[in-house]
Motif scaffolding. Sequence first.
Motif, PDB file in Angstrom:
ATOM      1  N   LEU A  49      31.596  26.842  44.907  1.00 36.78           N
ATOM      2  CA  LEU A  49      31.521  27.761  46.134  1.00 36.78           C
ATOM      3  C   LEU A  49      31.878  29.126  45.629  1.00 36.78           C
ATOM      4  CD1 LEU A  49      31.044  28.031  49.096  1.00 36.78           C
ATOM      5  CD2 LEU A  49      33.266  27.539  49.482  1.00 36.78           C
ATOM      6  N   VAL A  50      33.035  29.181  44.694  1.00 35.51           N
ATOM      7  CA  VAL A  50      33.306  30.459  44.475  1.00 35.51           C
ATOM      8  C   VAL A  50      32.341  31.217  43.554  1.00 35.51           C
ATOM      9  CG1 VAL A  50      35.117  31.819  43.040  1.00 35.51           C
ATOM     10  CG2 VAL A  50      35.882  30.033  44.675  1.00 35.51           C
ATOM     11  N   LEU A  51      31.642  30.210  42.628  1.00 32.41           N
ATOM     12  CA  LEU A  51      30.508  30.761  41.662  1.00 32.41           C
ATOM     13  C   LEU A  51      29.458  31.288  42.664  1.00 32.41           C
ATOM     14  CD1 LEU A  51      29.702  31.105  38.861  1.00 32.41           C
ATOM     15  CD2 LEU A  51      28.920  28.506  39.111  1.00 32.41           C
ATOM     16  N   MET A  52      29.010  30.366  43.576  1.00 31.65           N
ATOM     17  CA  MET A  52      28.049  31.084  44.549  1.00 31.65           C
ATOM     18  C   MET A  52      28.180  32.164  45.270  1.00 31.65           C
ATOM     19  SD  MET A  52      27.020  27.104  46.348  1.00 31.65           S
ATOM     20  CE  MET A  52      26.033  27.852  47.333  1.00 31.65           C
ATOM     21  N   HIS A  53      29.470  32.372  45.684  1.00 32.18           N
ATOM     22  CA  HIS A  53      29.971  33.804  46.346  1.00 32.18           C
ATOM     23  C   HIS A  53      29.912  34.770  45.349  1.00 32.18           C
ATOM     24  CE1 HIS A  53      32.667  35.546  49.443  1.00 32.18           C
ATOM     25  NE2 HIS A  53      32.026  36.574  48.926  1.00 32.18           N
ATOM     26  N   VAL A  54      30.221  34.781  44.052  1.00 32.36           N
ATOM     27  CA  VAL A  54      30.012  35.790  43.131  1.00 32.36           C
ATOM     28  C   VAL A  54      28.819  35.948  42.689  1.00 32.36           C
ATOM     29  CG1 VAL A  54      30.306  36.289  40.717  1.00 32.36           C
ATOM     30  CG2 VAL A  54      32.426  35.406  41.982  1.00 32.36           C
ATOM     31  N   ALA A  55      28.067  34.846  42.711  1.00 33.17           N
ATOM     32  CA  ALA A  55      26.359  35.171  42.389  1.00 33.17           C
ATOM     33  C   ALA A  55      25.713  35.901  43.467  1.00 33.17           C
ATOM     34  CB  ALA A  55      25.812  33.790  42.092  1.00 33.17           C
TER      35      ALA A  55
ATOM     36  N   LYS B 217      40.430  40.202  39.102  1.00 32.42           N
ATOM     37  CA  LYS B 217      40.367  41.224  40.482  1.00 32.42           C
ATOM     38  C   LYS B 217      39.469  40.328  41.372  1.00 32.42           C
ATOM     39  CE  LYS B 217      42.943  44.650  39.012  1.00 32.42           C
ATOM     40  NZ  LYS B 217      44.224  44.900  39.534  1.00 32.42           N
ATOM     41  N   LYS B 218      40.178  39.982  42.522  1.00 32.43           N
ATOM     42  CA  LYS B 218      39.483  39.520  43.612  1.00 32.43           C
ATOM     43  C   LYS B 218      39.865  40.648  44.845  1.00 32.43           C
ATOM     44  CE  LYS B 218      39.090  35.583  41.310  1.00 32.43           C
ATOM     45  NZ  LYS B 218      39.832  36.060  39.980  1.00 32.43           N
ATOM     46  N   ARG B 219      38.529  40.674  45.532  1.00 36.87           N
ATOM     47  CA  ARG B 219      38.552  41.762  46.665  1.00 36.87           C
ATOM     48  C   ARG B 219      37.763  41.323  47.850  1.00 36.87           C
ATOM     49  NH1 ARG B 219      38.074  45.200  42.316  1.00 36.87           N
ATOM     50  NH2 ARG B 219      39.771  46.522  42.012  1.00 36.87           N
ATOM     51  N   GLY B 220      38.285  41.518  49.137  1.00 36.28           N
ATOM     52  CA  GLY B 220      37.540  41.103  50.215  1.00 36.28           C
ATOM     53  C   GLY B 220      37.274  39.833  50.445  1.00 36.28           C
ATOM     54  N   GLY B 221      35.981  39.442  50.922  1.00 33.78           N
ATOM     55  CA  GLY B 221      35.728  37.907  51.149  1.00 33.78           C
ATOM     56  C   GLY B 221      35.767  37.115  50.101  1.00 33.78           C
ATOM     57  N   LEU B 222      35.778  37.399  48.584  1.00 27.83           N
ATOM     58  CA  LEU B 222      35.903  36.763  47.552  1.00 27.83           C
ATOM     59  C   LEU B 222      37.161  36.408  47.352  1.00 27.83           C
ATOM     60  CD1 LEU B 222      34.583  35.297  44.987  1.00 27.83           C
ATOM     61  CD2 LEU B 222      34.667  37.159  43.861  1.00 27.83           C
TER      62      LEU B 222
ATOM     63  N   TRP C  26      39.350  35.635  49.598  1.00 29.49           N
ATOM     64  CA  TRP C  26      39.467  34.649  50.656  1.00 29.49           C
ATOM     65  C   TRP C  26      38.869  33.384  50.208  1.00 29.49           C
ATOM     66  CZ3 TRP C  26      43.445  34.788  53.916  1.00 29.49           C
ATOM     67  CH2 TRP C  26      44.048  35.903  54.520  1.00 29.49           C
ATOM     68  N   THR C  27      37.428  33.406  49.682  1.00 35.24           N
ATOM     69  CA  THR C  27      37.208  32.205  49.353  1.00 35.24           C
ATOM     70  C   THR C  27      37.933  31.639  48.329  1.00 35.24           C
ATOM     71  OG1 THR C  27      34.864  33.197  50.012  1.00 35.24           O
ATOM     72  CG2 THR C  27      34.870  31.625  48.246  1.00 35.24           C
ATOM     73  N   TYR C  28      38.348  32.333  47.339  1.00 31.97           N
ATOM     74  CA  TYR C  28      38.939  31.889  46.032  1.00 31.97           C
ATOM     75  C   TYR C  28      40.347  31.205  46.483  1.00 31.97           C
ATOM     76  CZ  TYR C  28      40.419  31.555  41.240  1.00 31.97           C
ATOM     77  OH  TYR C  28      40.642  30.978  40.036  1.00 31.97           O
ATOM     78  N   LEU C  29      41.088  31.845  47.298  1.00 34.66           N
ATOM     79  CA  LEU C  29      42.260  31.493  48.007  1.00 34.66           C
ATOM     80  C   LEU C  29      42.275  30.113  48.965  1.00 34.66           C
ATOM     81  CD1 LEU C  29      45.201  31.700  48.357  1.00 34.66           C
ATOM     82  CD2 LEU C  29      45.023  32.918  50.552  1.00 34.66           C
ATOM     83  N   LEU C  30      41.227  30.046  49.586  1.00 28.62           N
ATOM     84  CA  LEU C  30      41.011  28.765  50.413  1.00 28.62           C
ATOM     85  C   LEU C  30      40.347  27.526  49.320  1.00 28.62           C
ATOM     86  CD1 LEU C  30      38.991  30.242  53.510  1.00 28.62           C
ATOM     87  CD2 LEU C  30      41.354  29.400  53.207  1.00 28.62           C
TER      88      LEU C  30
END
Length: 211
Positions: A90-96, A121-126, A128-132
């Motif tokens: 899911l994180v990979l899809m968000h980055v893509a 570096k993680k910012r914004g929605g990513l 939160w995606t990574y943390l979740l």
Amino acid sequence: MNWGLFEGLLSGVNKYSTAFGRIWLSLVFIFRLLVYVVAAERVWSDDHKDFDCNTRQPGCSNVCYDHFFPVSHIRLWALQLILVTCPSLLVLMHVAYREAKAQRRRANGDDGRRVHLEPGKKRGGLWWTYLLSLVFKAAVDVAFLYIFHRFYRNYALPRMVKCELPPCPNVVDCFISRPTEKNIFTLFMVVTACVCVALSLVEAAYLVGKR
């Protein structure tokens, strides 16, 4: 099951992970996925075939096996590996998605910048995606550890179980195939899952601290 597909997809997550995330990925691939594919799957391949009961009553062995092993140990382990790796995808899809959005901006003449020039570096929605994803991975491992404990008390398989379910004529003794070897692999699975849970929680605390 094509486990190589997971390896190819999750390898792309590595450059967007923190140091703890890279350790987690290495642990999953080497000590969980590789052990499952190379050794553990073969250890449990004969669990039903070699489950012997001291009776010739038709159906007795099948009923007793279904009672003591409601879900195959190795299939539970496979399901655990699938679910625990899904958040990383899911994180990979968000980055893509964000990189594709930046490319569209550049194509339209905007000054679109590449997302995450620095992997840590993680910012914004990513962020939160990574943390979740970290919380979900830890929750999945904890949930399966509880399931294994409920199905197999103290994560141990006995050498012999007694069964008196119909159509068994009386109390019969049933013997599990290679219980010692299976107990070793079960203990290994439990320890590696606990280490992965600790890594996910430490990485989550690290992200919150950096934030």
